[in-house]
Design an enzyme around this catalytic site. Structure first.
Site, PDB file in Angstrom:
ATOM      1  N   PRO A   2       0.814  -1.211   0.000  1.00 49.41           N
ATOM      2  CA  PRO A   2       0.000   0.000   0.000  1.00 49.41           C
ATOM      3  C   PRO A   2       0.851   1.266   0.000  1.00 49.41           C
ATOM      4  CG  PRO A   2      -0.729  -1.513   1.697  1.00 49.41           C
ATOM      5  CD  PRO A   2       0.592  -2.012   1.195  1.00 49.41           C
ATOM      6  N   PHE A   3       0.369   2.248  -0.728  1.00 46.80           N
ATOM      7  CA  PHE A   3       0.950   3.586  -0.711  1.00 46.80           C
ATOM      8  C   PHE A   3      -0.134   4.499  -0.157  1.00 46.80           C
ATOM      9  CE2 PHE A   3       1.980   7.694  -2.687  1.00 46.80           C
ATOM     10  CZ  PHE A   3       3.263   7.851  -2.196  1.00 46.80           C
TER      11      PHE A   3
END
Length: 127
Positions: A2-3
């Protein structure tokens, strides 16, 4: 994988911003199968005039402390997992930072695994 992008009004302390990031990271680890050390976050403060949002939407009333959280992550999590994830973030925001749950707006952007490179120009998740 995830970013995370977190956008909020300018003026919160470094400790507040760090705690907000940790709330999101812990919820990702606990509820949506994010591995340890998979932590990539950008937390950005904005002048009040730079956050343009409705006063209310779908029964939620937003204050000047509204927080926008956008997470780009691999596709594949169930709706139930996502609902539990959203709730955990809102609950922890309220209990740990005394924030209003209405002020948490979350958007997940799901992508295919080959859309990531974690360094060296390599698509580490591409098969």
């Amino acid at each position: 994988m995830p970013f995370v992008r977190i956008d909020l009004r300018r003026g919160k302390s470094a400790e507040y911003r760090k705690t907000l990031g940790e709330i999101v990271y812990k919820a990702m680890r606990d509820l949506i199968n994010v591995p340890e050390d998979d932590k990539f976050q950008v937390i950005t403060e904005h002048d009040p005039g730079d956050l343009n949002h409705a006063e209310s939407y779908l029964g939620n009333r937003y204050s000047s402390d509204v927080v926008f959280i956008q997470i780009t992550l691999n596709a594949g999590r169930s709706t139930e997992m996502k609902k539990a994830f959203y709730k955990r973030i809102a609950d922890d925001y309220q209990s740990r930072l005394q924030g209003r749950p209405d002020d948490i707006v979350i958007n997940l952007v799901e992508v295919a695994k080959e859309n990531w490179s974690f360094g060296n120009g390599i698509a580490q998740y591409a098969s």
